[in-house]
Design a protein around this motif. Structure first.
Motif, PDB file in Angstrom:
ATOM      1  N   LYS A  34       0.746  -1.277  -0.059  1.00  0.00           N
ATOM      2  CA  LYS A  34      -0.121   0.023  -0.022  1.00  0.00           C
ATOM      3  C   LYS A  34       0.762   1.208   0.006  1.00  0.00           C
ATOM      4  N   PHE A  35       2.008   1.174   0.730  1.00  0.00           N
ATOM      5  CA  PHE A  35       2.863   2.315   0.948  1.00  0.00           C
ATOM      6  C   PHE A  35       3.249   2.715  -0.308  1.00  0.00           C
ATOM      7  N   TYR A  36       3.650   1.823  -1.345  1.00  0.00           N
ATOM      8  CA  TYR A  36       4.688   2.272  -2.422  1.00  0.00           C
ATOM      9  C   TYR A  36       3.752   3.396  -3.143  1.00  0.00           C
ATOM     10  N   MET A  38       2.485   6.034  -1.698  1.00  0.00           N
ATOM     11  CA  MET A  38       2.760   7.303  -1.149  1.00  0.00           C
ATOM     12  C   MET A  38       4.287   7.450  -0.935  1.00  0.00           C
ATOM     13  N   HIS A  39       4.943   6.834  -1.253  1.00  0.00           N
ATOM     14  CA  HIS A  39       6.581   6.750  -1.216  1.00  0.00           C
ATOM     15  C   HIS A  39       7.215   8.197  -1.749  1.00  0.00           C
ATOM     16  N   PRO A  40       7.596   8.984  -0.770  1.00  0.00           N
ATOM     17  CA  PRO A  40       8.251  10.155  -1.142  1.00  0.00           C
ATOM     18  C   PRO A  40       9.082  10.372  -2.354  1.00  0.00           C
ATOM     19  N   GLY A  41       9.869   9.065  -2.662  1.00  0.00           N
ATOM     20  CA  GLY A  41      10.605   8.653  -3.676  1.00  0.00           C
ATOM     21  C   GLY A  41      10.064   8.173  -4.873  1.00  0.00           C
ATOM     22  N   GLY A  42       8.558   8.255  -4.968  1.00  0.00           N
ATOM     23  CA  GLY A  42       8.189   7.644  -6.063  1.00  0.00           C
ATOM     24  C   GLY A  42       7.834   6.278  -6.015  1.00  0.00           C
ATOM     25  N   GLY A  44       8.136   4.220  -8.773  1.00  0.00           N
ATOM     26  CA  GLY A  44       9.013   3.223  -9.944  1.00  0.00           C
ATOM     27  C   GLY A  44      10.194   3.038  -9.127  1.00  0.00           C
ATOM     28  N   VAL A  45      10.796   3.533  -8.313  1.00  0.00           N
ATOM     29  CA  VAL A  45      12.067   3.078  -7.652  1.00  0.00           C
ATOM     30  C   VAL A  45      11.732   1.777  -6.903  1.00  0.00           C
ATOM     31  N   LEU A  46      10.546   1.722  -6.427  1.00  0.00           N
ATOM     32  CA  LEU A  46      10.296   0.524  -5.507  1.00  0.00           C
ATOM     33  C   LEU A  46       9.727  -0.717  -6.546  1.00  0.00           C
ATOM     34  N   ASP A  55      16.615  -7.809  -1.626  1.00  0.00           N
ATOM     35  CA  ASP A  55      17.285  -7.355  -0.396  1.00  0.00           C
ATOM     36  C   ASP A  55      17.445  -5.771  -0.800  1.00  0.00           C
ATOM     37  N   ALA A  56      17.053  -4.771  -0.552  1.00  0.00           N
ATOM     38  CA  ALA A  56      17.281  -3.370  -0.849  1.00  0.00           C
ATOM     39  C   ALA A  56      17.999  -2.555   0.361  1.00  0.00           C
ATOM     40  N   THR A  57      18.820  -3.376   1.091  1.00  0.00           N
ATOM     41  CA  THR A  57      19.329  -2.459   2.108  1.00  0.00           C
ATOM     42  C   THR A  57      20.591  -1.450   1.580  1.00  0.00           C
ATOM     43  N   THR A  58      21.491  -1.958   0.620  1.00  0.00           N
ATOM     44  CA  THR A  58      22.079  -1.092   0.313  1.00  0.00           C
ATOM     45  C   THR A  58      21.686   0.158  -0.408  1.00  0.00           C
ATOM     46  N   ALA A  59      20.673  -0.038  -1.328  1.00  0.00           N
ATOM     47  CA  ALA A  59      19.941   0.989  -2.104  1.00  0.00           C
ATOM     48  C   ALA A  59      19.316   1.777  -1.011  1.00  0.00           C
ATOM     49  N   PHE A  60      18.541   1.268   0.134  1.00  0.00           N
ATOM     50  CA  PHE A  60      18.028   2.207   1.020  1.00  0.00           C
ATOM     51  C   PHE A  60      18.865   3.134   1.725  1.00  0.00           C
ATOM     52  N   GLU A  67      17.275   7.102  10.386  1.00  0.00           N
ATOM     53  CA  GLU A  67      16.096   7.746  11.262  1.00  0.00           C
ATOM     54  C   GLU A  67      14.661   7.183  10.677  1.00  0.00           C
ATOM     55  N   VAL A  68      14.652   7.280   9.137  1.00  0.00           N
ATOM     56  CA  VAL A  68      13.505   6.887   8.568  1.00  0.00           C
ATOM     57  C   VAL A  68      12.796   5.588   8.952  1.00  0.00           C
ATOM     58  N   LEU A  69      13.514   4.724   9.297  1.00  0.00           N
ATOM     59  CA  LEU A  69      12.887   3.270   9.750  1.00  0.00           C
ATOM     60  C   LEU A  69      12.492   3.333  11.076  1.00  0.00           C
ATOM     61  N   ALA A  70      12.864   4.471  11.882  1.00  0.00           N
ATOM     62  CA  ALA A  70      12.689   4.599  13.428  1.00  0.00           C
ATOM     63  C   ALA A  70      11.298   4.977  13.527  1.00  0.00           C
ATOM     64  N   GLN A 479      16.580  20.488   2.541  1.00  0.00           N
ATOM     65  CA  GLN A 479      16.376  20.590   4.132  1.00  0.00           C
ATOM     66  C   GLN A 479      15.688  19.211   4.580  1.00  0.00           C
ATOM     67  N   THR A 480      15.408  18.203   3.645  1.00  0.00           N
ATOM     68  CA  THR A 480      15.058  17.178   4.327  1.00  0.00           C
ATOM     69  C   THR A 480      16.155  16.187   3.601  1.00  0.00           C
ATOM     70  N   GLY A 481      16.038  14.623   4.184  1.00  0.00           N
ATOM     71  CA  GLY A 481      16.940  13.651   3.652  1.00  0.00           C
ATOM     72  C   GLY A 481      18.360  13.473   4.050  1.00  0.00           C
ATOM     73  N   MET A 482      19.308  13.131   3.411  1.00  0.00           N
ATOM     74  CA  MET A 482      20.567  12.535   3.979  1.00  0.00           C
ATOM     75  C   MET A 482      21.233  13.895   4.368  1.00  0.00           C
TER      76      MET A 482
HETATM   77  C1  HEM Z   1      10.602   1.002   4.386  1.00  0.00           C
HETATM   78  C2  HEM Z   1      10.597   1.275   3.027  1.00  0.00           C
HETATM   79  C3  HEM Z   1      11.070   2.624   2.875  1.00  0.00           C
HETATM   80  C4  HEM Z   1      10.319   3.842   3.248  1.00  0.00           C
HETATM   81  C5  HEM Z   1       9.958   3.911   4.722  1.00  0.00           C
HETATM   82  C6  HEM Z   1      10.936   5.004   2.664  1.00  0.00           C
HETATM   83  C7  HEM Z   1      10.493   6.305   2.882  1.00  0.00           C
HETATM   84  C8  HEM Z   1      11.084   7.470   2.113  1.00  0.00           C
HETATM   85  C9  HEM Z   1      11.090   8.941   2.549  1.00  0.00           C
HETATM   86  C10 HEM Z   1      10.370   9.250   3.944  1.00  0.00           C
HETATM   87  C11 HEM Z   1      11.688   9.614   1.691  1.00  0.00           C
HETATM   88  C12 HEM Z   1      11.968  10.998   1.572  1.00  0.00           C
HETATM   89  C13 HEM Z   1      13.221  11.136   2.312  1.00  0.00           C
HETATM   90  C14 HEM Z   1      13.515  12.607   2.843  1.00  0.00           C
HETATM   91  O1  HEM Z   1      13.779  13.488   1.977  1.00  0.00           O
HETATM   92  O2  HEM Z   1      13.465  13.103   3.906  1.00  0.00           O
HETATM   93  C15 HEM Z   1      12.092   8.617   0.644  1.00  0.00           C
HETATM   94  C16 HEM Z   1      12.854   9.055  -0.454  1.00  0.00           C
HETATM   95  C17 HEM Z   1      13.377   8.111  -1.611  1.00  0.00           C
HETATM   96  N1  HEM Z   1      13.300   7.046  -1.520  1.00  0.00           N
HETATM   97 FE1  HEM Z   1      12.544   5.652   0.083  1.00  0.00          FE
HETATM   98  N2  HEM Z   1      11.449   4.470   1.289  1.00  0.00           N
HETATM   99  C18 HEM Z   1      11.718   3.140   1.282  1.00  0.00           C
HETATM  100  C19 HEM Z   1      12.374   2.265   0.616  1.00  0.00           C
HETATM  101  C20 HEM Z   1      13.018   2.729  -0.611  1.00  0.00           C
HETATM  102  C21 HEM Z   1      13.724   1.811  -1.378  1.00  0.00           C
HETATM  103  C22 HEM Z   1      13.886   0.572  -1.226  1.00  0.00           C
HETATM  104  C23 HEM Z   1      14.422   2.661  -2.320  1.00  0.00           C
HETATM  105  C24 HEM Z   1      15.149   2.065  -3.419  1.00  0.00           C
HETATM  106  C25 HEM Z   1      15.756   2.499  -4.367  1.00  0.00           C
HETATM  107  C26 HEM Z   1      13.635   3.899  -2.136  1.00  0.00           C
HETATM  108  C27 HEM Z   1      14.184   5.171  -2.908  1.00  0.00           C
HETATM  109  C28 HEM Z   1      13.913   6.514  -2.342  1.00  0.00           C
HETATM  110  C29 HEM Z   1      14.403   7.564  -3.328  1.00  0.00           C
HETATM  111  C30 HEM Z   1      15.021   7.512  -4.884  1.00  0.00           C
HETATM  112  C31 HEM Z   1      13.936   8.593  -2.692  1.00  0.00           C
HETATM  113  C32 HEM Z   1      14.208   9.889  -2.889  1.00  0.00           C
HETATM  114  C33 HEM Z   1      15.749  10.370  -2.100  1.00  0.00           C
HETATM  115  C34 HEM Z   1      16.037  11.819  -2.379  1.00  0.00           C
HETATM  116  O3  HEM Z   1      15.383  12.734  -2.739  1.00  0.00           O
HETATM  117  O4  HEM Z   1      17.294  11.908  -2.179  1.00  0.00           O
HETATM  118  N3  HEM Z   1      12.886   3.824  -0.974  1.00  0.00           N
HETATM  119  N4  HEM Z   1      11.890   7.311   1.009  1.00  0.00           N
END
Ligand code: HEM
Length: 524
Positions: A34-36, A38-42, A44-46, A55-60, A67-70, A479-482
């Motif tokens: 369901k979450f895919y 709403m995923h902020p990263g779109g 397609g990537v999922l 196993d998407a650990t490295t990509a994640f 902290e996202v996972l917490a 202002q968000t993210g890494m």
């Molecule tokens: C439990 C699984 C996941 C959750 C809860 C999650 C959550 C999020 C959140 C909250 C963001 C926004 C980050 C921010 O700007 O603070 C994000 C961005 C993103 N996510 Fe995920 N994500 C998940 C899995 C994945 C996976 C497996 C990928 C694999 C490629 C992915 C790719 C991306 C990408 C490309 C972005 C955009 C990053 C950026 O703007 O620099 N996500 N995700």
């Protein structure tokens, strides 16, 4: 987590399509069906075949902070874990709230495993642990939200600060702490010294949310001391408990658009009038600018001209004729920076702080403490940035190699580490001197040292911000993210070079103080 259903890699692989989507991250299995959407990263990537059902650990971890996972909303997506036969469980979880960083140079040396300190004892260690836990658990979520939405810190956080008596501790050691339970009794009021206070401020700096730090009573820390030092017993009895309990807020209102902090050019003025009943009042008219916490302050510790050349300090309660307007600055409006207008405000003469015409003495008394406090926060935030850069350089892969394999990156890291360690050592030395000196001795012997350290810290901070931005690249702009911590630091490090005295003025003060102590009979 131990009760999670064991799920094999083969089973995860069966869930790799739209509407039925699982991934493995750090040995845990997440159902993103369901979450895919709403995923902020779109989406397609999922749905990418390298991610869906894999196993998407490295990509994640190359795209998200741990902290996202917490976050509870995302923890709920966990449906199981890899079997114990092939995995020993998650290894990349964010640290516990009160945990120390294991990253080399990620903590001040006195906190490092196997290091010792000439200045810190067990009570400092206990206190640091309690403060770190509290800041991360209670304050950080509010800080991140307020940095973004620009609102002042929540009353819930102010109440929690009051309950631990953190507000009282922000005013340093002294009789105001007598009888208070500090951080649930983790240390006694008699033990509290400037190192404990520095820990408090340093840990706030480590949150990496600079505007929020100022919003979290920085105005009070400079606005209340004139009352602590010069208030009448009645004023003290009323205002100090209100401020310590976060029932009311106070700020310092000196600077004006006309004159910046050049007190001789201030225009706000007060005239003494006597009412028919014999009561005396000041009638205050004028404006004040850059007033931290002013948007929500209940009291304004204000400097005004009284008579020809006199400058007097008084506390003005919010009321008729007092208006505040938020000023937009380049850091978050959570700091509550205000433009303040006083329009014929009647202030009881009992609210005068110190002698009429001797306001400079009242204001100067707190300058060193303010600048030292700013040194503590700058050192804390610089340390956090160094830690972030070391982590990122190690985990980030470019052109098939970790970033840290590039000599130019190692060179930047070396300079950052050297700067933060230099800053730390000087700060600890000055703090130690403060524990050994009376207030008068501090004014005489440390004003120059503190001013020069502030100049050095803010210069170093800006160089560190530049280096960090080069290391994080585009991520340092969002202002968000890494790169969120680097973005905040890069935008705000220069603030400390202005607030509490600009860099050049402080450097100048440091040298002038040195010259004051120069013996007349020294020659080459
Ligand atoms: C439990 C699984 C996941 C959750 C809860 C999650 C959550 C999020 C959140 C909250 C963001 C926004 C980050 C921010 O700007 O603070 C994000 C961005 C993103 N996510 Fe995920 N994500 C998940 C899995 C994945 C996976 C497996 C990928 C694999 C490629 C992915 C790719 C991306 C990408 C490309 C972005 C955009 C990053 C950026 O703007 O620099 N996500 N995700």
């Amino acid at each position: 987590m131990s009760n999670l259903r064991e799920i094999t890699i083969e089973e995860v692989e069966k869930h790799s399509s739209e509407g039925d989507l699982w991934v493995i991250i750090d040995t845990l299995v997440y159902d993103l069906s369901k979450f895919y959407k709403m995923h902020p990263g779109g989406m397609g990537v999922l749905l990418d075949p390298r991610v869906a059902g894999k196993d998407a650990t490295t990509a994640f971890f190359s795209l998200h902070r741990a902290e996202v996972l917490a976050k509870p909303a995302y923890k709920r997506l966990i449906v199981g874990s890899l079997p114990k036969s092939i995995s020993t469980g998650p290894k990349l979880l964010p640290p516990k709230h009160d945990e120390l960083s294991k990253v080399p140079y990620g903590e001040a040396m006195w906190l490092g495993d196997g290091y010792s300190s000439a200045y810190h004892n067990e009570s400092h260690r206990r206190f640091q642990k309690a403060v770190r836990g509290f800041m991360r658990e209670v304050v950080l979520p509010d800080a991140m939200a307020c940095e973004e939405n620009g609102k002042r810190a929540s009353q819930k956080v102010f109440d929690a600060l009051a309950e631990k008596n953190i507000i009282a501790m922000r005013f340093g050691p002294g009789p105001h702490l007598k009888g208070l339970k500090l951080m649930d009794g983790v240390i006694q009021p008699e033990e509290f010294d400037f190192f404990h206070e520095s820990i408090l401020t340093y840990e706030l700096g480590r949150l990496g949310t600079r505007g929020y730090f100022d919003g979290l009573l920085a105005g009070g820390v400079i606005g209340l001391p004139p009352i602590l030092n010069y208030g009448s017993p009645a004023i003290k009895a009323k205002i100090i408990p209100e401020v310590f309990q976060a029932k009311k807020f106070i700020c310092l209102a000196i600077t004006e658009a006309f004159a910046g902090s050049d007190v001789s050019g201030l225009q706000a003025s007060a005239e003494l009038v006597t009412e028919e009943d014999g009561k005396k009042y000041w009638v205050v008219t004028g404006t004040k600018k850059w007033i931290t916490n002013g948007t929500y302050a209940d009291y304004f510790t204000t400097g005004v001209r009284t008579g020809e050349n006199g400058f007097t300090v008084m506390v003005i309660p919010r009321g008729d004729g007092v208006e505040t307007k938020a000023i937009k600055t380049s850091y978050s409006s959570t700091a509550g920076t205000a433009y303040v207008t006083f329009d014929r405000v009647k202030v009881p003469v009992e609210n005068t702080l110190g002698e009429v015409g001797k306001g400079m003495k009242v204001i100067l008394q707190n300058f060193n403490h303010e600048r030292w406090m700013m040194n503590c926060i700058s050192a804390g935030s610089m340390r956090l940035v160094v830690e972030e850069c070391l982590k990122w350089s190690n985990q980030r892969f470019v052109f098939g190699k970790p970033l840290v394999s590039q000599p130019v990156i190692r060179h930047k890291l070396a300079n950052m580490i050297a700067r933060v360690e230099a800053v730390q050592s000087w700060l600890e030395n000055i703090t130690y001197q403060m524990t050994q000196m009376s207030h008068k001795e501090q004014s005489d012997k440390l004003a120059g040292q503190i001013a020069l350290l502030k100049m050095f810290i803010t210069r170093s901070g800006q160089q560190t911000a530049e280096d960090a931005a080069q290391i994080f690249g585009g991520r340092s702009l969002t202002q968000t993210g890494m790169g969120r911590i680097i973005e905040n630091y890069r935008r705000t490090a220069a603030f400390d070079a202005i607030l509490g005295g600009v860099e050049d003025v402080l450097g100048d003060l440091g040298v002038r103080q040195a010259m004051k102590h120069m013996p007349p009979n020294v020659r080459l």
